[in-house]
Write a protein that holds these residues in place. Structure first.
Motif, PDB file in Angstrom:
ATOM      1  N   ALA A  34      34.947  48.847  37.606  1.00 24.81           N
ATOM      2  CA  ALA A  34      36.078  49.120  38.599  1.00 24.81           C
ATOM      3  C   ALA A  34      36.936  50.117  38.058  1.00 24.81           C
ATOM      4  O   ALA A  34      37.571  51.090  38.597  1.00 24.81           O
ATOM      5  CB  ALA A  34      36.947  47.741  38.839  1.00 24.81           C
ATOM      6  N   GLU A  35      36.978  50.079  36.636  1.00 23.44           N
ATOM      7  CA  GLU A  35      38.171  50.963  36.048  1.00 23.44           C
ATOM      8  C   GLU A  35      37.399  52.503  36.007  1.00 23.44           C
ATOM      9  O   GLU A  35      38.118  53.523  36.100  1.00 23.44           O
ATOM     10  CB  GLU A  35      38.613  50.587  34.521  1.00 23.44           C
ATOM     11  CG  GLU A  35      37.448  50.477  33.491  1.00 23.44           C
ATOM     12  CD  GLU A  35      36.787  48.954  33.631  1.00 23.44           C
ATOM     13  OE1 GLU A  35      37.169  48.275  34.522  1.00 23.44           O
ATOM     14  OE2 GLU A  35      36.088  48.491  32.798  1.00 23.44           O
TER      15      GLU A  35
ATOM     16  N   PHE B  88      38.430  54.271  39.179  1.00 20.77           N
ATOM     17  CA  PHE B  88      39.597  54.592  39.549  1.00 20.77           C
ATOM     18  C   PHE B  88      40.072  55.592  38.223  1.00 20.77           C
ATOM     19  O   PHE B  88      41.275  55.936  38.165  1.00 20.77           O
ATOM     20  CB  PHE B  88      40.608  53.472  39.555  1.00 20.77           C
ATOM     21  CG  PHE B  88      40.372  52.603  40.661  1.00 20.77           C
ATOM     22  CD1 PHE B  88      41.011  53.200  41.866  1.00 20.77           C
ATOM     23  CD2 PHE B  88      39.900  51.405  40.781  1.00 20.77           C
ATOM     24  CE1 PHE B  88      40.982  52.318  43.277  1.00 20.77           C
ATOM     25  CE2 PHE B  88      39.635  50.670  41.975  1.00 20.77           C
ATOM     26  CZ  PHE B  88      40.174  51.183  43.136  1.00 20.77           C
TER      27      PHE B  88
ATOM     28  N   GLU C 293      41.118  56.188  46.229  1.00 15.27           N
ATOM     29  CA  GLU C 293      42.274  54.988  46.634  1.00 15.27           C
ATOM     30  C   GLU C 293      42.408  54.628  48.188  1.00 15.27           C
ATOM     31  O   GLU C 293      43.000  53.612  48.285  1.00 15.27           O
ATOM     32  CB  GLU C 293      43.411  55.897  45.919  1.00 15.27           C
ATOM     33  CG  GLU C 293      43.484  56.261  44.540  1.00 15.27           C
ATOM     34  CD  GLU C 293      44.630  56.508  43.736  1.00 15.27           C
ATOM     35  OE1 GLU C 293      45.494  56.761  44.623  1.00 15.27           O
ATOM     36  OE2 GLU C 293      44.795  56.160  42.643  1.00 15.27           O
TER      37      GLU C 293
ATOM     38  N   LEU D 229      41.905  50.914  47.875  1.00 16.32           N
ATOM     39  CA  LEU D 229      43.134  50.067  47.394  1.00 16.32           C
ATOM     40  C   LEU D 229      43.769  49.519  48.777  1.00 16.32           C
ATOM     41  O   LEU D 229      43.622  49.806  49.932  1.00 16.32           O
ATOM     42  CB  LEU D 229      44.128  50.998  46.910  1.00 16.32           C
ATOM     43  CG  LEU D 229      43.931  51.525  45.574  1.00 16.32           C
ATOM     44  CD1 LEU D 229      45.045  52.417  45.318  1.00 16.32           C
ATOM     45  CD2 LEU D 229      43.412  50.481  44.754  1.00 16.32           C
TER      46      LEU D 229
ATOM     47  N   ASN E 203      48.818  49.419  43.869  1.00 19.97           N
ATOM     48  CA  ASN E 203      48.468  48.680  42.740  1.00 19.97           C
ATOM     49  C   ASN E 203      47.458  47.468  42.936  1.00 19.97           C
ATOM     50  O   ASN E 203      47.436  47.005  42.043  1.00 19.97           O
ATOM     51  CB  ASN E 203      49.421  48.496  41.730  1.00 19.97           C
ATOM     52  CG  ASN E 203      50.744  47.800  42.635  1.00 19.97           C
ATOM     53  OD1 ASN E 203      50.448  47.128  43.638  1.00 19.97           O
ATOM     54  ND2 ASN E 203      51.877  47.663  42.063  1.00 19.97           N
TER      55      ASN E 203
ATOM     56  N   VAL F  24      43.678  46.330  44.367  1.00 25.25           N
ATOM     57  CA  VAL F  24      42.607  46.638  44.564  1.00 25.25           C
ATOM     58  C   VAL F  24      41.977  46.102  45.818  1.00 25.25           C
ATOM     59  O   VAL F  24      41.947  44.647  45.906  1.00 25.25           O
ATOM     60  CB  VAL F  24      41.393  46.674  43.601  1.00 25.25           C
ATOM     61  CG1 VAL F  24      40.177  47.189  43.926  1.00 25.25           C
ATOM     62  CG2 VAL F  24      42.077  47.746  42.409  1.00 25.25           C
TER      63      VAL F  24
ATOM     64  N   LYS G  42      40.442  41.142  39.272  1.00 22.28           N
ATOM     65  CA  LYS G  42      39.917  41.532  40.449  1.00 22.28           C
ATOM     66  C   LYS G  42      40.753  42.516  41.298  1.00 22.28           C
ATOM     67  O   LYS G  42      40.382  43.605  41.536  1.00 22.28           O
ATOM     68  CB  LYS G  42      39.444  40.424  41.219  1.00 22.28           C
ATOM     69  CG  LYS G  42      38.146  39.356  40.932  1.00 22.28           C
ATOM     70  CD  LYS G  42      38.018  38.388  42.074  1.00 22.28           C
ATOM     71  CE  LYS G  42      36.610  37.705  41.760  1.00 22.28           C
ATOM     72  NZ  LYS G  42      36.576  36.659  42.727  1.00 22.28           N
ATOM     73  N   PHE G  43      42.055  41.998  41.235  1.00 17.34           N
ATOM     74  CA  PHE G  43      42.625  42.722  42.411  1.00 17.34           C
ATOM     75  C   PHE G  43      43.775  43.711  41.849  1.00 17.34           C
ATOM     76  O   PHE G  43      44.271  44.615  42.649  1.00 17.34           O
ATOM     77  CB  PHE G  43      43.634  41.633  43.270  1.00 17.34           C
ATOM     78  CG  PHE G  43      42.556  40.833  44.326  1.00 17.34           C
ATOM     79  CD1 PHE G  43      42.232  41.449  45.298  1.00 17.34           C
ATOM     80  CD2 PHE G  43      42.289  39.601  43.673  1.00 17.34           C
ATOM     81  CE1 PHE G  43      41.220  40.938  46.108  1.00 17.34           C
ATOM     82  CE2 PHE G  43      41.278  39.242  44.506  1.00 17.34           C
ATOM     83  CZ  PHE G  43      40.957  39.585  45.824  1.00 17.34           C
ATOM     84  N   GLY G  44      44.044  43.518  40.459  1.00 17.37           N
ATOM     85  CA  GLY G  44      44.985  44.569  39.749  1.00 17.37           C
ATOM     86  C   GLY G  44      44.356  45.837  39.773  1.00 17.37           C
ATOM     87  O   GLY G  44      43.219  46.053  39.481  1.00 17.37           O
ATOM     88  N   LYS G  45      44.861  46.997  39.948  1.00 13.68           N
ATOM     89  CA  LYS G  45      44.319  48.363  39.788  1.00 13.68           C
ATOM     90  C   LYS G  45      44.293  48.707  38.495  1.00 13.68           C
ATOM     91  O   LYS G  45      45.223  48.674  37.764  1.00 13.68           O
ATOM     92  CB  LYS G  45      45.345  49.431  40.594  1.00 13.68           C
ATOM     93  CG  LYS G  45      44.534  50.717  40.515  1.00 13.68           C
ATOM     94  CD  LYS G  45      45.400  51.834  41.176  1.00 13.68           C
ATOM     95  CE  LYS G  45      45.048  53.098  40.830  1.00 13.68           C
ATOM     96  NZ  LYS G  45      45.834  54.144  40.956  1.00 13.68           N
ATOM     97  N   PRO G  46      43.018  49.187  37.914  1.00 11.73           N
ATOM     98  CA  PRO G  46      42.926  49.378  36.734  1.00 11.73           C
ATOM     99  C   PRO G  46      43.761  50.697  36.201  1.00 11.73           C
ATOM    100  O   PRO G  46      43.650  51.744  37.056  1.00 11.73           O
ATOM    101  CB  PRO G  46      41.522  49.672  36.468  1.00 11.73           C
ATOM    102  CG  PRO G  46      40.845  49.123  37.607  1.00 11.73           C
ATOM    103  CD  PRO G  46      41.924  48.976  38.661  1.00 11.73           C
ATOM    104  N   THR G  47      44.184  50.863  35.263  1.00 11.97           N
ATOM    105  CA  THR G  47      44.877  52.020  34.834  1.00 11.97           C
ATOM    106  C   THR G  47      44.590  52.346  33.312  1.00 11.97           C
ATOM    107  O   THR G  47      44.108  51.439  32.510  1.00 11.97           O
ATOM    108  CB  THR G  47      46.428  52.005  34.918  1.00 11.97           C
ATOM    109  OG1 THR G  47      47.048  51.014  34.074  1.00 11.97           O
ATOM    110  CG2 THR G  47      47.167  51.663  36.177  1.00 11.97           C
TER     111      THR G  47
ATOM    112  N   GLU H  74      47.033  46.544  36.483  1.00 11.36           N
ATOM    113  CA  GLU H  74      48.220  46.051  36.992  1.00 11.36           C
ATOM    114  C   GLU H  74      48.181  44.790  37.336  1.00 11.36           C
ATOM    115  O   GLU H  74      47.313  44.243  38.462  1.00 11.36           O
ATOM    116  CB  GLU H  74      48.445  46.948  38.185  1.00 11.36           C
ATOM    117  CG  GLU H  74      48.410  48.664  38.097  1.00 11.36           C
ATOM    118  CD  GLU H  74      49.921  49.079  37.988  1.00 11.36           C
ATOM    119  OE1 GLU H  74      50.804  48.229  37.934  1.00 11.36           O
ATOM    120  OE2 GLU H  74      49.919  50.544  38.033  1.00 11.36           O
TER     121      GLU H  74
ATOM    122  N   HIS I 276      51.867  42.712  40.742  1.00 10.73           N
ATOM    123  CA  HIS I 276      51.950  42.522  42.064  1.00 10.73           C
ATOM    124  C   HIS I 276      50.874  41.321  42.616  1.00 10.73           C
ATOM    125  O   HIS I 276      51.558  40.557  43.486  1.00 10.73           O
ATOM    126  CB  HIS I 276      51.556  43.787  42.933  1.00 10.73           C
ATOM    127  CG  HIS I 276      51.880  43.758  44.371  1.00 10.73           C
ATOM    128  ND1 HIS I 276      53.021  43.606  44.833  1.00 10.73           N
ATOM    129  CD2 HIS I 276      50.740  43.467  45.434  1.00 10.73           C
ATOM    130  CE1 HIS I 276      52.635  43.716  46.302  1.00 10.73           C
ATOM    131  NE2 HIS I 276      51.569  43.430  46.560  1.00 10.73           N
TER     132      HIS I 276
END
Lengths: 1024, 308
Positions: free
Chosen positions: A747-748, A751, A793, A797, A801, A803, B46-51, B56, B59
């Motif tokens: 996943a990373e 993004f 995104e 998304l 923030n 996914v 699973k749901f946090g956006k990877p940065t 993240e 939320h």
């Protein structure tokens, strides 16, 4: 609703209680006809009691409405020796000018028999059809006992008339406009067609011919514009003629006319004066009525010149003309600058019959009915046919085959070929006469009447057409609906509708109003935005009945027989309201029958509003995303949503939302139409859930079609989502050399921001020639990296923030599971046929990048990627491997390498070999920082690069990165290169083989090779 | 696990509308991802956006806390940041998430009743739509409710957005339409008890001649308000009446009023200019049929999923 009704009506002819002759006799295009007797005039005259008076000096009126009696009173307020008094009456054709003039004449002269009119007055009426010279003189002198010798233009030889005019001009005309010489040249005989004699004769002849062939008074000019132009082109002072045309042309023409009339009737002005004196002697005040100056072909100039010389004689004069005529013609007719103002200023009355829209002031609903009634009565009275039975006349308000409603409606819908003129003449000719002479009943006859716009109907669209037609003409608003009298059905032989859908109440069949009547109501009383609840009307409910007695089903059951139905009056409509009604009527015809729909924009606007009110209809992204800032694919074509109206605004796009016609959609479309008309939805009766369900359905369908159309350019194995993940992977692969590992794309990585800068450089940029196909494909794709990232995104998304895990996981899994097939699929993307409307952006307006462009780049890149080979595109790896492969062995240790270097250094010293900096560097690394030399991982790298012959695509790209990274990180590369270089340098030397060196070299596994090579070198050297 | 509704053993007392960043899509997705005891870190992964700085998590954790606050989940370990599991799962089995969440929000007591109070306050305006301007909504809420906190824009936004995504209302640029989506009305009617011996259950979506008044009363008290006027013979709000009317036109429900039945509910006519006694329809019985598989009968979160 019965089928029979329709068939019956289609076959039925209108019962006729009149003859054609009186219809033609009474309804003519002129108020004055020779055949209509004074009594008949009286019979059909309707009082003209609304005339606008800018001024009516004798009554002291200015800027107000006056009646016909006021006008008569003013005209006849003169004394015998008063100078000329002039009353100007303007109006649209057919607005009642002639009728007023005719009536005035009869009032003054009397209707005959016992009615002698007004004492000491005589009306001299020059009607529209009596404006020839002889006729005018006749009218003027009729009450006088004089014998005038009038030569008429008709019957004279044109040449005989023309010659003297030119002669008089030449000999007698004194004008300051022309010099004597110029006048002489102008009037001399020529044979090139510009001789005035020829011109005059030709125009006289034309006039004579026109008189023969037409009923109306033709225009008469001795000199036309064209003639004048010929003159100025021919004559030596032509420039002056052109420059001073405004002065010279009318002067010349009027002078010619004057000589002509002098010739025919003598001096007209003198005659007018002479007659005036004769009337004075008789003690009679003459009232000269010229009902339409427009039609005066001769004597006009002389007449106007004379009478506006007010003191020249003693007439009361009524001058009528069509509005607008004075603007163009009076200056021409009167040798006076700004003649219109001059005349207005010198008149006793300045009256106007019709408003700026051409509608007669006096003809309102009531008068239109009265007018129709008076004509119908006269026609019926003068017919030999049997009169209509009383019950028939009763059913039609005494207006059979019309009723009052019919006349109101027809008058309001008058449309004189596009103009909005609404005049008595049009009502009589276009409606009354049209219908009386038809064998069809009026509601049918009017269908073929282009001069009357079809009115709206106020009843529910579900009724049969025959009832819609009948109600739109004869239906009156009554309590509970729209009522049409039962007698009307009976007279026309139309079956009554079933009583459960349209019950009979009293005299009326009462139809349900349906949504339509609400729209009509709103046109008169438009809805306004209403959110603040000002007037709560829950008062109705305060004393709600309790329990069981509440069985009323909501409909008021009235007794059928003896209920009196109150007819509700309706006010007049403004222009805008009429316009709205027309739009509504067009909507009705379209939705009912799919007919042409000229004002379909109205419905279109409403439909677009409904679609955009709660949705972003052209956006394709993750529907569950609550952030709107992310990008999406938009269908962005033109300014509007692609909405088409069936049969009218046809499909222009490959996909669109179509509104089909059909009564079943009436409830749905009506609020849309209202929105188009009023700019808002009436919350009082708009069922928003119905609109929303339609919008939901159509927007979902539209998005499905968008997706379908976009995905049609993708091969079967790809979807938009997978293509995006794949494209993103291409980017990360190119930028970082990432490979598919495991059963899903991390996943990373999806993004990951695209960034080519790595610690070891940019292998993809550095290893390919900029002009290579791969390089170009890569550049194109990388330029779109932010679009790809934004779309990722937008599609994956839920919010900035969070996914959409399931959605993304599926794509990640599927792409990884069969990666190479997906890359091959990407090569097959063909976006050539995808409309340019598909664009990428965060809003529809901002969407710029075409989806087809992006897809094209992805496809090109995939193709170039799969074309890469190790042999061609990784040759630098092969060359770097060579020295390593020559010496490297997995058993080597850093210590070994350092020792060998030391020994070789010694040899080099013996052989006097120059030590290069690369050798020193390598040796330094080995001795000073041996921990930096990681031979184990170096060995792995070497192995990997040795076995990459078949690598292509993303694997090859990954190897390129691995290699660059390895070169960057592994010092061993340099060390083996230095070793190789040093050894080959040494081999090239004549060297003494010291025991120690030999011993050490022998320890090298490559010793044999070294020995062999050395021998080879020696052999070669020896051979030399 | 009980089939009765049970509040979570411990939960945050933060105002529901104070969870200003919580939205329905992630509530639904994350709730679906909780199958059995689930570690919160698994959810954030699973749901946090990877940065570049990691995943993240804030939320996702906030969303879990909201679910805890409305008794959808609780932590078996007692630490809501550690593990969570669903509760009340056996209550109203099969009920779609949207209706379930509304139900849960409406079971809250104390000042959490404010969540349900908003819709009731808006219905009290008596119109199909209300001006969506936040100042206007605040004025209405101040007038119609009495709570010890202030109705900030953020709280109002949270309620509007969440309620729209659940299908209770729908907002346009300048107003809020108060008609719930058909899916929600259908589920509400399917769920509501229709006779005195029935409890709410979602098992059997088809009902014949149920007691309309009983069903509406239950919906009004447990899911969302439906009445414009409740005293005497209750009168359905026009925004609700529209949906019932349209569903009846579609043959999805049938409303009737057999001669001998009691406890009528009044339905106003579509044209409110004619909304006077005598023009209102009495309904005592309702039959519910299955709804068509059409977009118009789907929840907003499902409607535009063009592939899935």
């Amino acid at each position: 609703m019965s089928q029979d009704a329709q068939q019956l009506s289609a076959a039925s002819e209108m019962p006729c209680y009149w003859d054609d002759n009186p219809v033609d006799h009474f309804i003519t295009s002129e108020a004055h006809t020779a055949t209509k007797t004074p009594e008949q005039f009286k019979e059909t005259h309707v009082d003209i009691d609304r005339i606008w008076a800018d001024t009516l000096t004798p009554l002291g009126v200015s800027g107000d409405f006056v009646t016909q009696e006021d006008v008569l009173e003013s005209i006849t307020a003169s004394n015998l020796d008063d100078p000329n008094r002039i009353f100007i009456v303007r109006g649209e054709p057919g607005s009642g000018k002639s009728q007023l003039c005719e009536w005035t004449k009869y009032q003054i002269n009397g209707f005959g028999e016992d009615d002698d009119g007004i004492e000491d007055y005589v009306a001299l009426h020059v009607s529209r059809s009596q404006t020839q010279m002889e006729q005018i003189i006749d009218v003027l002198t009729d009450p006088l006992d004089v014998d005038v010798d009038v030569k008429n233009i008709q019957g004279s030889d044109p040449r005989d008339l023309a010659e003297p005019i030119a002669g008089l001009l030449r000999g007698y005309w004194s004008t300051s406009l022309l010099t004597d010489e110029e006048l002489r040249e102008l009037t001399e005989e020529r044979d090139d067609g510009t001789d005035l004699r020829d011109i005059f004769a030709k125009n006289i002849q034309d006039y004579q011919e026109a008189l023969e062939s037409r009923d109306d008074n033709p225009d008469f000019k001795l000199l036309t514009d064209d003639d004048y132009r010929d003159l100025h082109l021919k004559l030596s002072f032509g420039d002056k003629l052109r420059e001073e045309k405004e002065l010279i042309f009318p002067a010349l023409k009027n002078q010619a006319h004057e000589y002509l009339s002098n010739n025919l009737v003598g001096n007209f002005k003198e005659q007018l004066q002479e007659y005036s004196e004769l009337y004075q002697e008789k003690g009679i005040r003459p009232v000269l009525i010229c009902e339409d100056l427009t039609t005066f072909s001769v004597l006009k100039e002389q007449l106007l010149d004379h009478i506006f010389e007010l003191s020249s004689s003693h007439y009361d004069i009524v001058l009528g003309w069509t509005i607008g005529w004075e603007q163009e013609n009076i200056d021409d007719a009167m040798a006076h600058s700004d003649a219109a103002t001059y005349m207005k200023g010198r008149s006793e009355g300045y009256l106007t019959m019709s408003d700026e829209n051409g509608a007669a002031y006096f003809l309102d609903d009531d008068v239109s009915v009265e007018l129709t009634r008076s004509y119908l009565n006269a026609i019926k009275r003068h017919s030999t046919s049997e009169p209509a039975p009383d019950d028939v006349e009763d059913a039609f308000d005494g207006l059979y085959p019309f009723n009052e409603r019919f006349v109101h409606v027809a008058y309001r819908q008058l449309n004189d070929e596009g103009s909005d003129s609404k005049t008595p003449r049009l009502l009589l000719l276009r409606v009354v006469k049209h219908c009386l002479k038809s064998s069809w009943p009026p509601y049918e006859a009017m269908k073929s009447n282009a001069n009357v716009n079809t009115p709206t109907f106020g009843i529910d669209m579900k009724y049969d057409q025959i009832y819609l037609d009948l109600s739109r003409w004869y239906g009156v608003p009554v309590e509970g609906g729209v009522g049409v009298k039962v007698g009307i059905f009976e007279t026309f032989g139309i079956d009554l509708p079933d009583s459960d859908v349209a019950p009979v109440k009293g005299d009326y069949v009462v139809f349900d109003k349906g949504k339509g009547s609400a729209v009509l109501g709103k046109i008169k009383n438009p809805p306004t935005p209403k959110h603040e609840t000002g007037e709560d009307e829950d008062d109705q409910d305060g004393d709600e009945e309790t329990g069981g007695d509440d069985q009323d089903d909501g409909e008021t059951d009235l007794d059928e027989e003896d209920d009196d139905v109150t007819v509700i009056d309706e006010p007049e409509l403004s222009e805008e309201e009429r316009e709205f009604e027309r739009k509504y009527q067009e909507f009705q015809d379209w939705i009912k029958n799919g007919e042409e729909y000229p004002s379909s924009d109205t419905l279109h606007d409403g439909a677009v509003e409904v679609l955009e009110r709660w949705h972003d209809p052209t956006r394709l992204g993750n529907p569950n995303a609550s952030t709107r800032s992310a990008s999406a694919i938009y269908y962005a074509r033109g300014d509007n949503l692609p909405v088409s109206i069936q049969g009218d605004q046809q499909r222009q796009a490959s996909i669109d939302i179509e509104l089909e016609w059909g009564v079943e959609h009436a409830d749905l479309y009506t609020p849309m139409l209202e929105y188009g008309l009023f700019g808002l939805f009436d919350t009082n009766d708009t069922n928003f859930d119905r609109l929303r369900a339609w919008a939901d359905t159509n927007v979902a369908q539209f998005k499905r079609e968008m997706r379908q159309e976009v995905e049609d350019c993708l091969p079967e194995g790809l979807t938009i989502k997978k293509t995006l993940v794949l494209a993103q992977f291409f980017l990360v692969n190119a930028a970082q050399g990432k490979e598919v590992e495991g059963d899903e794309i991390p996943a990373e990585l999806v993004f990951e921001e695209y960034d080519t800068n790595q610690s070891y450089g940019k292998p993809i940029v550095e290893n390919f020639d900029r002009s290579s196909a791969f390089s170009q494909a890569f550049n194109n794709l990388s330029k779109r990296s932010s679009d790809i990232n934004d779309l990722i995104e937008g599609f994956f998304l839920l919010k900035s923030n969070v996914v959409d895990y399931d959605r993304l996981a599926e794509a990640r899994r599927e792409v990884a599971a069969d990666f190479e097939t997906h890359v091959d699929d990407a090569m097959m993307i063909d976006a050539g046929d995808l409309p340019d409307a598909y664009k990428i952006g965060s809003t529809r307006k901002q969407a710029k990048t075409k989806v087809s462009t992006l897809f094209g780049y992805i496809s090109d890149y995939a193709a170039e990627l799969q074309r890469l080979t190790a042999e061609e595109d990784a040759s630098h790896i092969q060359s770097a491997l060579k020295p390593v492969e020559r010496w490297y062995d997995s058993s080597h240790t850093v210590h070994d390498l350092a020792e060998w270097f030391e020994t070789l250094y010694k040899c080099a010293g013996v052989m006097d070999l120059t030590i290069k900096p690369t050798y020193e560097e390598a040796f330094e690394t080995l001795t000073d920082s041996p921990e930096d030399v990681k031979l184990t991982s170096f060995g792995k790298d070497v192995k990997r690069f040795q076995s990459m012959d078949d690598a292509t695509g993303v694997t090859l790209v990954a190897r390129l990165h691995d290699f660059a990274r390895s070169r960057h990180e592994q010092r061993a590369w340099k060390i083996y290169e230095a070793l190789d270089s040093l050894i080959s340098a040494l081999q090239g030397q004549e060297h003494s083989t010291g025991a120690d060196l030999e011993h050490r070299i022998k320890q090298l596994s490559e010793y044999a090779e070294y020995e062999q090579k050395r021998q080879e070198i020696n052999n070669i050297t020896e051979d030399l | 696990m009980s089939t009765k509704f049970t509040p979570a053993s411990s939960k945050p007392d933060k105002l529901l509308t104070g969870f200003i960043s919580v939205r329905a899509p992630e509530l639904k997705h994350i709730y679906n991802a909780i199958q059995g005891p689930t570690s919160v870190s698994e959810l954030t992964k699973k749901f946090g956006k990877p940065t570049s700085g990691g995943v993240e998590t804030d939320h996702v954790e906030e969303t879990v806390r909201f679910m805890n606050a409305v008794d959808l989940v609780e932590s078996p370990s007692g630490d809501i940041r550690d593990t969570v599991e669903r509760i009340n799962e056996r209550h109203l089995v099969g009920l779609p998430f949207e209706a379930r969440l509304l139900y849960h929000c409406n079971q809250q007591g104390g000042r959490q009743t404010h969540f349900a109070a908003v819709y009731r306050a808006l219905l009290n305006e008596g119109t199909r739509t209300v001006n969506g301007d936040r100042d206007n909504l605040r004025t209405i809420l101040k007038r119609e409710t009495d709570y010890d906190f202030s109705w900030t824009d953020e709280k109002i936004d949270m309620w509007v957005t969440l309620s729209e995504q659940l299908g209770l209302i729908i907002e346009s640029e300048d107003d809020i339409t108060l008609s719930p989506c058909r899916a929600l009305i259908h589920d509400a009617l399917a769920l509501a008890p229709m006779s005195s011996d029935e409890k709410p259950n979602y098992d059997d979506a088809i009902t014949k001649n149920g007691e309309f008044r009983r069903a509406l009363d239950w919906i009004n008290d447990n899911l969302f308000s439906v009445y414009e006027e409740r005293s005497g013979t209750p009168r359905v709000h026009p925004a609700i009446a529209d949906v019932l009317r349209n569903m009846e036109d579609d043959g999805v429900i049938s409303l009737s009023s057999p001669g001998d039945s009691q406890n009528a509910v009044k339905i106003p006519p579509e044209d409110l200019n004619e909304d006077v006694r005598g023009n209102r329809r009495d309904v005592t019985r309702i039959s519910i049929h299955s709804h068509p598989d059409e977009t118009a009968y789907q929840y907003p979160l499902t409607q535009h999923l063009t592939q899935q």
